[in-house]
Design a protein around this motif. Sequence first.
Motif, PDB file in Angstrom:
ATOM      1  N   UNK A 101       0.835  -1.199   0.000  1.00  0.00           N
ATOM      2  CA  UNK A 101       0.000   0.000   0.000  1.00  0.00           C
ATOM      3  C   UNK A 101       0.873   1.253   0.000  1.00  0.00           C
ATOM      4  N   UNK A 102       1.874   1.151   0.836  1.00  0.00           N
ATOM      5  CA  UNK A 102       2.801   2.285   0.917  1.00  0.00           C
ATOM      6  C   UNK A 102       3.476   2.522  -0.428  1.00  0.00           C
ATOM      7  N   UNK A 103       3.853   1.438  -1.077  1.00  0.00           N
ATOM      8  CA  UNK A 103       4.526   1.552  -2.369  1.00  0.00           C
ATOM      9  C   UNK A 103       3.595   2.200  -3.386  1.00  0.00           C
ATOM     10  N   UNK A 104       2.366   1.730  -3.352  1.00  0.00           N
ATOM     11  CA  UNK A 104       1.402   2.275  -4.304  1.00  0.00           C
ATOM     12  C   UNK A 104       1.178   3.770  -4.064  1.00  0.00           C
ATOM     13  N   UNK A 105       1.035   4.086  -2.767  1.00  0.00           N
ATOM     14  CA  UNK A 105       0.753   5.473  -2.448  1.00  0.00           C
ATOM     15  C   UNK A 105       1.933   6.367  -2.814  1.00  0.00           C
ATOM     16  N   UNK A 106       3.086   5.826  -2.539  1.00  0.00           N
ATOM     17  CA  UNK A 106       4.272   6.624  -2.825  1.00  0.00           C
ATOM     18  C   UNK A 106       4.669   6.507  -4.290  1.00  0.00           C
ATOM     19  N   UNK A 107       3.975   5.595  -4.993  1.00  0.00           N
ATOM     20  CA  UNK A 107       4.251   5.409  -6.416  1.00  0.00           C
ATOM     21  C   UNK A 107       5.724   5.095  -6.657  1.00  0.00           C
ATOM     22  N   UNK A 108       6.243   4.187  -5.793  1.00  0.00           N
ATOM     23  CA  UNK A 108       7.664   3.886  -5.904  1.00  0.00           C
ATOM     24  C   UNK A 108       7.920   2.433  -6.324  1.00  0.00           C
ATOM     25  N   UNK A 109       6.875   1.754  -6.711  1.00  0.00           N
ATOM     26  CA  UNK A 109       7.047   0.388  -7.213  1.00  0.00           C
ATOM     27  C   UNK A 109       7.212  -0.640  -6.114  1.00  0.00           C
ATOM     28  N   UNK A 110       8.338  -0.549  -5.394  1.00  0.00           N
ATOM     29  CA  UNK A 110       8.604  -1.572  -4.377  1.00  0.00           C
ATOM     30  C   UNK A 110       8.821  -0.909  -3.027  1.00  0.00           C
ATOM     31  N   UNK A 111       8.207  -1.453  -2.022  1.00  0.00           N
ATOM     32  CA  UNK A 111       8.462  -0.959  -0.671  1.00  0.00           C
ATOM     33  C   UNK A 111       8.644  -2.143   0.258  1.00  0.00           C
ATOM     34  N   UNK A 112       9.691  -2.066   1.071  1.00  0.00           N
ATOM     35  CA  UNK A 112       9.902  -3.096   2.086  1.00  0.00           C
ATOM     36  C   UNK A 112       9.166  -2.642   3.339  1.00  0.00           C
ATOM     37  N   UNK A 113       8.601  -3.607   3.999  1.00  0.00           N
ATOM     38  CA  UNK A 113       7.819  -3.259   5.193  1.00  0.00           C
ATOM     39  C   UNK A 113       8.686  -2.551   6.216  1.00  0.00           C
ATOM     40  N   UNK A 114       8.020  -1.616   6.842  1.00  0.00           N
ATOM     41  CA  UNK A 114       8.682  -0.814   7.867  1.00  0.00           C
ATOM     42  C   UNK A 114       7.634  -0.617   8.947  1.00  0.00           C
TER      43      UNK A 114
END
Lengths: 782, 210
Positions: A498-511
Amino acid sequence: MIVRLLQSLQSRIVIFFLVLLALVQGVALALLQKANERNARQHIRQELAVGERIFRRLSEQNAGRLTQAVEILALDFAFRQAVATHDLPTIQSVLLNHGARIQADRMALIALDRRLITDSLDPQSAGRAFALPQLVEAAERDGRATGIVMHGTRAYQVVLVPVLAPTPIAWAMFGLLVDDRLAKDVRTVSALDVAFFGRTAGEPWTPLGATVSASLQDRFAHALEAPQRTVLELDENHALVIPLTAYQADVVAVLSSSMEEAMAPFQQLGTLLVVLVAGSLAACVVGSIFIARGVTRPLSALGEMTRRMEQGDYAQPVELTGPHEVSELAHRFNLMREAIAAREAQVTRLAYRDPLSDLPNRTLFNDRLRVAIEVAKRSATAVTVLLMDLDRFKNINDALGHHIGDLVLQQVAQRLTGLVRKSDTTARLGGDEFAVLLNSAGVEEAHSVAQKIVALLEQPIEVSQQTLDVSASIGVAGFPAHGEDADTLMRHADAAMYAAKRANIGVAVYDPHMHERREEELSLLSELRQAIDWGELRLVYQPKVDLSRGELMGVEALVRWQHPTKGLVPPDRFIPFAEETGFVRTITSWVIDAAVKQAAAWRAAGRPLKVSVNISVHDLQNPELVEVLTASLERHRLPASQLLLEITESGVMRDAARAIEMLKRVDEVGVGCAIDDFGTGYSSLAYIKQLKVDELKIDRSFIRTLVSDPKDRAIVLSTIDLAHNLGLVVVAEGVEDGASAQLLRELGCDQMQGYHVSQPLDAAAFETWAAARAAGRRSSIS
Amino acid sequence: MIRVLILFALVRAAAAAELEAVVKNERGEPVAEAVVVAVPDVPAPKPARAKPEQVEQIDQEFVPRVKAVLVGSAVSFPNRDGVRHHVYSFSAAKRFDLPLYVGTPANPVIFDSPGVVTIGCNIHDWMVGYIYVAESPYYATTDAKGIARLSGLPGGAYTVRAWHPQLASPEATTRRRMELAEAGRLEWVLALKPEVRVRRAPTSRGSGRY
């Protein structure tokens, strides 16, 4: 043990036949034994009867022998002469001489007056009365007498005949001792044991001679009663009691035969039979085990097969050879096994496979994830989950149809499976959501895999001769770094995605912060529901001015949340979640009504201003939106032309068909529309053509770098041209400086909005601002 | 010897008395071969010489079986058979022994003591004969009808007795006293013992029994 034994079919069969045979054989043996005993008894009876005849004949022969001898004696002239002349020495010598000839044991001469003349047993008895007057009486009556007499404890078979000269002048008597020798003689000819017993009046039976043991003689003596012809049965010994002619005494002969002897031939047969029975029982056991095996071995094999099937092993067929029924049953079982295997495979596929992509489904993925975590726990390795969601997939579905959408999903599935290792699991969780399970992969490695996926998906997809751009957002969460169990990992991967989508950054590792924000968002959402009632929401207004004339053209109403503790909450902190939950509709309604009310107030105050209201893509799906608009306009008596709805280009494109329809209806009630954030939504000109819109608002990202970036300048220029050609008013957002304003003015942009004009202001501030500006303008004009 | 005979005849002729004796057994059947002897109280005159008597052997039997003789009689034993006989007697009244002979032995046997003499044959055990040696000349032997007739008895008192080979009781018990004038009659019922005899040899002819 016995119960368990009886539960086995084989044991039952074996035991049944064994018991049956044993019973039959036992009964047969018992009957045989009984018959044998009867036979033996009968045999003994016959033997005894024959023995009796033989014995009597022998007795007669003995008596005959005696008689002959004594008669010869009695007629001997010299003897008669000696008797007549009372020549005792001569008499005695003649008696001895004749007695010796026949081995007689007793010789006596009795006078006619029954006085003993001489007796070889008792030389002193001469002149005494003869002790056996009855014997003499019998001889007087019958001419001679034979019988047995007792003398002390001995018995003699005697013959008494007259000494004729030629009429009786004395009685001559010869006797044979009844003893063991006689008994032996009897046995020699009769093959029977014999025992003699005698008694004189008032005395017990005395054994006289026998071929049997002393103990058996004692037992016979005990058993004897009256001297009658009777049969005695003493255990194994059957005896026939034969009374003998005796004088002044009872004498019996006891002929006996032991059952044991009589049974001997039968016993031999019986032993042979017992051996046969034992043999047949053994044969029965072996045979029935063999036959029972024929039944139970297939059953065991089939049982074993069903046990394997129970454990899910359908691979191994049951192989049975044997009788027709067995092989037929085995064949049927195999058919059943195959059918069940096929059906189970199908059920498993349905249960664990996504039919569209033929990838594992969510259930299977979760299973494998759980297993992988368990394995990782034991082997102290890592497991990572990639959760992927396609961006704007809905657009493709809506625009090109579900068929194309399905093809896209299949292509994505193919690309994913082509990328990951065989040992990894790629699953379609549903919709456009995919997941990848990376075994033994740390977060770093997983991150690079995710990057590869994103890169791979950026390559255009060709379906049905159309080329489509697809992008994805991927959330990464790994064990043990981000969670200890499958559910947690999935939730965290979701948050990351969700974070990746929102940030429009493709991939996000959980934090962990993602999670915290998420938590915060949820609590905000609950507070948001109360915010309207408690009047925490308010509108601020940002003016839009005409670029060429500087005239105030309208305001964009923006919602603000004055949180009692958190202060002012920006819209991007709560609107997305409101959209997710659908609460955004309530907010939109409130915003519309509040804006209309304010516009009506300004109009009444002589300051008519067109008010723009932002609506969400979710509002487009609200069929009551038009009613909300008209009702609000009517309530506050505001002409529809004074209201403008703003919708983002991406919002339009997310559900273009619905947007076209909705904007058409909005247009019908006279409310204008603007496309917000234009240039970021990949919109197709084909759609824009169809949209009933009045304004185009160029996204602030282009405006910010307008002065420095010629490319942006070219985009803005062509957009302005395009809009103008379509008859639309062009508004530039985010104008922050005069240079930009000047440039826009040169490019032909109609209106502008931004900090260069004014920051958003509340109604009172805006009025102040507007009054001041009006005064300023007047002064500058004047 | 001849004179004695003549005297006897004279005495008989002088006296006319006769005695009829009947002997029966207990079943009332007539008993043959019983000897009846009448002894007068007054001793009879002794005859000078007793007449010679004989007991033949015919078909291996003594004939007659019972022979009464006056004491002092000489009895010859002529053998009429083809076989030899050995006649003997161990009786107290007369012991004699005539070894195997054929025909009539040369010397007759003198029976000089009264009493019963049982005679046998040593080689034919069944042969039994009785010679009753009477002390009185008045005696007779019953016929098949059990009747014995004593004749020529002088009148007077007599002691009469009967004897039979199978007589169960002593002879003395049969004694009777009687006065005899012209004729008299006596009847005895005798208890008899079974006869003990050796069976005849099967080759012998005749009606030999026990």
